[in-house]
Enzyme design. Structure first.
Site, PDB file in Angstrom:
ATOM      1  N   GLN A  14      -8.788  -1.794  12.498  1.00 49.55           N
ATOM      2  CA  GLN A  14      -8.764  -0.764  13.424  1.00 49.55           C
ATOM      3  C   GLN A  14     -10.116  -0.012  12.769  1.00 49.55           C
ATOM      4  O   GLN A  14     -10.716   0.665  13.745  1.00 49.55           O
ATOM      5  CB  GLN A  14      -7.586  -0.170  13.369  1.00 49.55           C
ATOM      6  N   ALA A  72      -8.227  -5.365   3.179  1.00 47.92           N
ATOM      7  CA  ALA A  72      -6.981  -5.277   2.503  1.00 47.92           C
ATOM      8  C   ALA A  72      -5.536  -5.863   3.209  1.00 47.92           C
ATOM      9  O   ALA A  72      -5.723  -6.224   4.174  1.00 47.92           O
ATOM     10  CB  ALA A  72      -6.620  -3.678   2.664  1.00 47.92           C
ATOM     11  N   TYR A  73      -4.746  -5.907   2.256  1.00 43.51           N
ATOM     12  CA  TYR A  73      -3.517  -6.775   2.589  1.00 43.51           C
ATOM     13  C   TYR A  73      -2.674  -5.161   2.969  1.00 43.51           C
ATOM     14  O   TYR A  73      -2.312  -4.423   1.926  1.00 43.51           O
ATOM     15  CB  TYR A  73      -2.937  -7.385   1.439  1.00 43.51           C
ATOM     16  N   THR A  74      -2.458  -4.977   3.999  1.00 40.13           N
ATOM     17  CA  THR A  74      -1.697  -3.853   4.412  1.00 40.13           C
ATOM     18  C   THR A  74      -0.286  -3.854   5.223  1.00 40.13           C
ATOM     19  O   THR A  74       0.096  -2.804   5.527  1.00 40.13           O
ATOM     20  CB  THR A  74      -2.741  -3.030   5.551  1.00 40.13           C
ATOM     21  N   ASP A 114      -3.197   6.722   0.631  1.00 39.52           N
ATOM     22  CA  ASP A 114      -2.119   7.663  -0.048  1.00 39.52           C
ATOM     23  C   ASP A 114      -1.046   7.191  -0.631  1.00 39.52           C
ATOM     24  O   ASP A 114      -0.403   7.650  -1.644  1.00 39.52           O
ATOM     25  CB  ASP A 114      -1.741   8.684   1.027  1.00 39.52           C
ATOM     26  N   TYR A 137       2.344  -2.659  -2.461  1.00 38.16           N
ATOM     27  CA  TYR A 137       1.249  -2.228  -1.839  1.00 38.16           C
ATOM     28  C   TYR A 137       0.510  -1.165  -2.519  1.00 38.16           C
ATOM     29  O   TYR A 137      -0.843  -1.130  -2.672  1.00 38.16           O
ATOM     30  CB  TYR A 137       1.265  -1.615  -0.404  1.00 38.16           C
ATOM     31  N   LYS A 141      -3.220  -1.492  -4.661  1.00 36.00           N
ATOM     32  CA  LYS A 141      -4.401  -0.466  -4.089  1.00 36.00           C
ATOM     33  C   LYS A 141      -4.880   0.105  -5.215  1.00 36.00           C
ATOM     34  O   LYS A 141      -6.193   0.301  -5.515  1.00 36.00           O
ATOM     35  CB  LYS A 141      -4.190   0.211  -2.911  1.00 36.00           C
ATOM     36  N   TRP A 162      -2.120   7.298   6.969  1.00 36.87           N
ATOM     37  CA  TRP A 162      -1.740   7.478   8.485  1.00 36.87           C
ATOM     38  C   TRP A 162      -2.652   6.964   9.214  1.00 36.87           C
ATOM     39  O   TRP A 162      -2.918   7.675  10.331  1.00 36.87           O
ATOM     40  CB  TRP A 162      -0.859   8.822   8.708  1.00 36.87           C
TER      41      TRP A 162
END
Length: 304
Positions: A14, A72-74, A114, A137, A141, A162
């Site tokens: 995104q 990234a692995y989100t 965050d 996660y 990170k 967010w």
């Protein structure tokens, strides 16, 4: 100013979609934004080839390259039971990328989260505040951040929070879908953060990339979110308002009533003081950004 050439691993997500479009449209620079299907960041040979070939193409065009790592692995909850995959993408791959970029003399902007903080604060987190991730996660990170900063002297970490956009799964797209499926919706009212539109974040990342090819930003760890604070409950109500739906259909509940495998930080508001101290433009208030996002995307939101 001549725009930088941007290589954007994770460029189909995104933020990557927004950053690539902004860089191509407004600056007319050289941009390559491969998704995971085109560039496997856990493959060191593929990463090396991608950076080498892009750096050569930038030189041929008289441009200065910058890598903005959005890969990234989100899947925050899935990471709890798939830590090896999460570590490979979020920790090992950024370290490899930093070594390659250092060797080629290419600045690296690495985007983080965050979730590296515990969420126990009562005021916005500064970049130098103590970290304390509570999820796989977040830990992976944080490991990626540390590796990038230790390995490459011309690297920057940008933490955000967010994030939502029309190109992927996120809180807003979930609320849009659920508004059409349920009469009422229960949302946590004890988790606080700063909703951030992917397009606004992309603008900030592009400004930083342009800055680092002119001069080194004075702070290597930065926070970039839309400004202001909202609870998940307030955020959900705002989405319903943008849809023209009754926000009273959203009901506040404690996080304990909507348990998830991975704990969420109760408070993850990030201070942008060092971002603006670096001469970068602070992002607009989150509610204005949400309204702009709906005006821009309209019916293109997933699930709508």
């Amino acid at each position: 100013m001549t725009p930088p050439a941007l290589l954007i691993p994770g460029g189909r997500g995104q933020v990557g979609v927004e950053l690539a479009g902004l860089a191509r449209g407004a600056r007319n620079g050289l941009v390559h934004a491969p998704g995971s299907g085109e560039l496997d960041v856990t493959d060191s040979a593929a990463l090396t080839d991608a950076v080498d070939s892009f750096t050569d193409a930038a030189a041929d065009s008289g441009l200065r390259p910058v890598v903005v790592n959005l890969a990234a692995y989100t899947a925050v909850d899935a990471a709890e039971s798939d830590s090896a995959t999460a570590a490979g993408v979020n920790s090992t791959a950024p370290a490899t990328l930093a070594r390659i970029c250092r060797k080629r003399g290419v600045p690296l902007v690495h985007v983080s989260t965050d979730y590296v903080f515990s969420g126990d604060a009562r005021q916005p987190y500064e970049p130098e505040d103590e970290t304390g991730p509570r999820s796989v996660y977040g830990r992976t990170k944080l490991d990626g951040e540390r590796a990038v900063l230790d390995i490459h002297p011309r690297s920057w970490v940008v933490r955000t929070a967010w994030v939502y956009g029309a190109a992927g799964a996120n809180f807003v797209s979930s609320m849009v879908r659920l508004e059409g499926e349920r009469e009422t919706l229960s949302v946590a009212d004890d988790q606080f953060g700063s909703p951030t539109w992917a397009a606004d974040l992309a603008g900030g990342l592009l400004e930083l990339a342009e800055s680092v090819v002119r001069r080194d930003a004075p702070h290597r760890v930065l926070h970039c979110t839309n400004s202001g604070v909202a609870s998940r409950y307030e955020f959900a109500r705002a989405v319903f308002e943008e849809l023209g739906a009754d926000p009273e259909r959203v009901r506040p509940v404690p996080s304990s009533e909507v348990p998830r495998p991975a704990p969420r930080p109760a408070f993850s508001v990030l201070s942008d003081r060092k971002w603006t101290d670096s001469g970068l433009t602070g992002l607009r208030p989150w509610r204005q950004a949400l309204n702009a996002a709906f005006r821009h995307h309209g019916t293109r939101w997933p699930g709508r």
